[in-house]
Design a protein around this motif. Structure first.
Motif, PDB file in Angstrom:
ATOM      1  N   TYR A 140     -20.897  31.292  35.905  1.00  0.00           N
ATOM      2  CA  TYR A 140     -20.995  29.889  36.297  1.00  0.00           C
ATOM      3  C   TYR A 140     -20.117  29.050  35.390  1.00  0.00           C
ATOM      4  CZ  TYR A 140     -22.909  25.241  37.105  1.00  0.00           C
ATOM      5  OH  TYR A 140     -23.047  23.905  37.395  1.00  0.00           O
ATOM      6  N   ARG A 141     -19.365  28.132  35.986  1.00  0.00           N
ATOM      7  CA  ARG A 141     -18.496  27.249  35.221  1.00  0.00           C
ATOM      8  C   ARG A 141     -18.586  25.855  35.820  1.00  0.00           C
ATOM      9  NH1 ARG A 141     -17.004  31.646  36.821  1.00  0.00           N
ATOM     10  NH2 ARG A 141     -16.098  30.807  38.727  1.00  0.00           N
ATOM     11  N   GLU A 142     -18.405  24.843  34.978  1.00  0.00           N
ATOM     12  CA  GLU A 142     -18.407  23.481  35.487  1.00  0.00           C
ATOM     13  C   GLU A 142     -17.543  22.596  34.605  1.00  0.00           C
ATOM     14  OE1 GLU A 142     -22.229  21.280  33.454  1.00  0.00           O
ATOM     15  OE2 GLU A 142     -22.584  22.310  35.359  1.00  0.00           O
ATOM     16  N   ARG A 143     -17.068  21.478  35.197  1.00  0.00           N
ATOM     17  CA  ARG A 143     -16.316  20.491  34.414  1.00  0.00           C
ATOM     18  C   ARG A 143     -16.387  19.146  35.123  1.00  0.00           C
ATOM     19  NH1 ARG A 143     -12.564  23.975  36.663  1.00  0.00           N
ATOM     20  NH2 ARG A 143     -11.062  23.089  38.147  1.00  0.00           N
ATOM     21  N   TRP A 191     -18.159  22.489  40.017  1.00  0.00           N
ATOM     22  CA  TRP A 191     -18.681  23.735  39.495  1.00  0.00           C
ATOM     23  C   TRP A 191     -18.343  24.906  40.401  1.00  0.00           C
ATOM     24  CZ3 TRP A 191     -22.009  26.298  42.722  1.00  0.00           C
ATOM     25  CH2 TRP A 191     -22.722  25.538  43.657  1.00  0.00           C
ATOM     26  N   SER A 228     -19.583  29.218  41.032  1.00  0.00           N
ATOM     27  CA  SER A 228     -20.515  30.297  40.714  1.00  0.00           C
ATOM     28  C   SER A 228     -20.040  31.568  41.401  1.00  0.00           C
ATOM     29  CB  SER A 228     -21.922  29.939  41.204  1.00  0.00           C
ATOM     30  OG  SER A 228     -22.788  31.050  41.131  1.00  0.00           O
TER      31      SER A 228
END
Length: 220
Positions: free
Chosen positions: A4-7, A16, A18
């Motif tokens: 999972y990544r977000e900015r 984000w 996933s």
């Protein structure tokens, strides 16, 4: 969360991605526009934890926080509480289809475009309420600061967040508690700092809002 990544991509907006694995989504008072690999859907605000099987497909989403979702997507948050609907259930079929066709090619670029096209809000109500509750403000004091009553505040929060300020405050307190625990603070100290009556009270809130125990929550 693995995979999972977000900015941040704008005020109150987070992009984000996933990997599509199974996960438990904690309530956060937000709305999400999501490309699930097949279609665009809108996920409404959850009152409690939602267990999601990603089906192995990569998901990309644009999360609207601080009350930005209803204005950005043109829907009341309380109409989508605890549910996910196709975008064409919120927008016109033609507009939803056009955006979905673009998202199928490059969802990240599309969501950046959507975020960039969201106009600045003339009404700071959502951001002010969310920020105050995220900092631990009590509902009565917040209503006084806004020059209104707790009953009116509750009514105004429903279309913006999906639930009243009391429940949103509980959700944001759980988020603060979890952040402290992840940083290494013992749960007993977390309970005291965040205003829970005691550690069992915190554990009951975790069970109610996250459908698990504090120990298990840290492992997720």
């Amino acid at each position: 969360m693995e995979g999972y990544r977000e900015r941040p991509v704008g005020p109150g907006m987070v992009l984000w991605a996933s990997d599509g694995g199974a996960t438990t989504i904690l309530p956060d008072g937000c709305l999400d526009l999501i490309w699930n690999g097949r279609a665009l859907v809108v996920a409404g605000p959850d009152a409690g934890a939602r267990h999601h099987d990603g089906g192995g497909a990569r998901h990309v989403g644009l999360r609207f926080s601080h009350g930005r979702g209803p204005v950005s997507l043109g829907v009341r948050a309380d109409e989508l509480r605890d549910t996910t609907v196709p975008l064409d259930g919120v927008w016109s079929e033609a507009a939803a289809r056009e955006l979905a066709e673009r998202a199928a090619e490059d969802p990240v670029r599309v969501f950046r475009d959507v975020a960039g096209g969201v106009p600045a809000s003339d009404d700071p109500f959502g951001a002010r309420v969310f920020t105050a509750l995220a900092r631990g403000a009590d509902v009565a004091g917040l209503a006084d600061a806004l020059g209104t009553t707790t009953r009116t505040l509750h009514r105004r929060c429903l279309p913006v967040f999906g639930y009243g300020p009391q429940h949103l405050g509980r959700i944001l307190r759980l988020q603060r508690a979890l952040a402290r625990a992840r940083a290494g603070t013992p749960w007993a100290e977390v309970a005291a700092v965040e205003g829970f009556a005691d550690q069992p009270h915190l554990a009951r809130e975790v069970r109610t809002l996250a459908d698990t125990t504090p120990t298990e929550l840290l492992l997720r």
